[in-house]
Design an enzyme around this catalytic site. Sequence first.
Site, mmCIF file in Angstrom:
data_model
loop_
_atom_site.group_PDB
_atom_site.id
_atom_site.type_symbol
_atom_site.label_atom_id
_atom_site.label_comp_id
_atom_site.label_asym_id
_atom_site.label_seq_id
_atom_site.Cartn_x
_atom_site.Cartn_y
_atom_site.Cartn_z
ATOM 1 N N CYS A 66 0.828 -1.211 0.000
ATOM 2 C CA CYS A 66 0.000 0.000 0.000
ATOM 3 C C CYS A 66 0.863 1.263 0.000
ATOM 4 O O CYS A 66 1.580 1.532 0.957
ATOM 5 C CB CYS A 66 -0.910 -0.025 1.221
ATOM 6 S SG CYS A 66 -1.775 1.517 1.545
ATOM 7 N N CYS B 257 0.112 3.780 2.823
ATOM 8 C CA CYS B 257 0.624 3.246 4.096
ATOM 9 C C CYS B 257 2.099 3.603 4.252
ATOM 10 O O CYS B 257 2.557 3.960 5.342
ATOM 11 C CB CYS B 257 0.461 1.728 4.144
ATOM 12 S SG CYS B 257 -1.240 1.147 4.064
#
Length: 185
Positions: A109, A112
Amino acid sequence: MPLSLRLAPSPTSFRYSPITSTGAGGFSPVKQHCRIPNSGVATKIGFCSGGGGVLDSGRRIGSCVVRCSLETVNVTVGQVTEVDKDTFWPIVKAAGDKIVVLDMYTQWCGPCKVIAPKYKELSEKYQDMVFLKLDCNQDNKPLAKELGIRVVPTFKILKDNKVVKEVTGAKYEDLLAAIEAARSG
């Protein structure tokens, strides 16, 4: 027999977070979360042995995350502790009356990866709280489901073993506001 918890990091329990020195690696900063596929993707965690800062994939990294196992359940303040499905609840219980902030992320991600250094800074700023990270890979899918995750990153703030606040997406200001609200409430 009650579970005995050690509250200091093990010297062999360090893992580096996968943040590259170039930032998000091509992901747009506008995108603030990633959808988790139903199939789930098992991710490989890279370990650095000598603190040289190079993951198995060969990428340079920046910050350090403590990793624990059920044998060495570690709760520390001022840093981020990596948890899994087996260590999450014991650590939350060991935190006692401290507020627990959980970052639910995946290795793939982009958002993230962008917010990870800011999350680490928060752990250093709020020394009276416990900061945890949970990789929502296939192994941890049961816990992620139990906690109701739909997108990553998702941040859960727990007080007295209960979720009191949630922030979805890499929204630093929203996370900061949720932390402040949990501290004052």
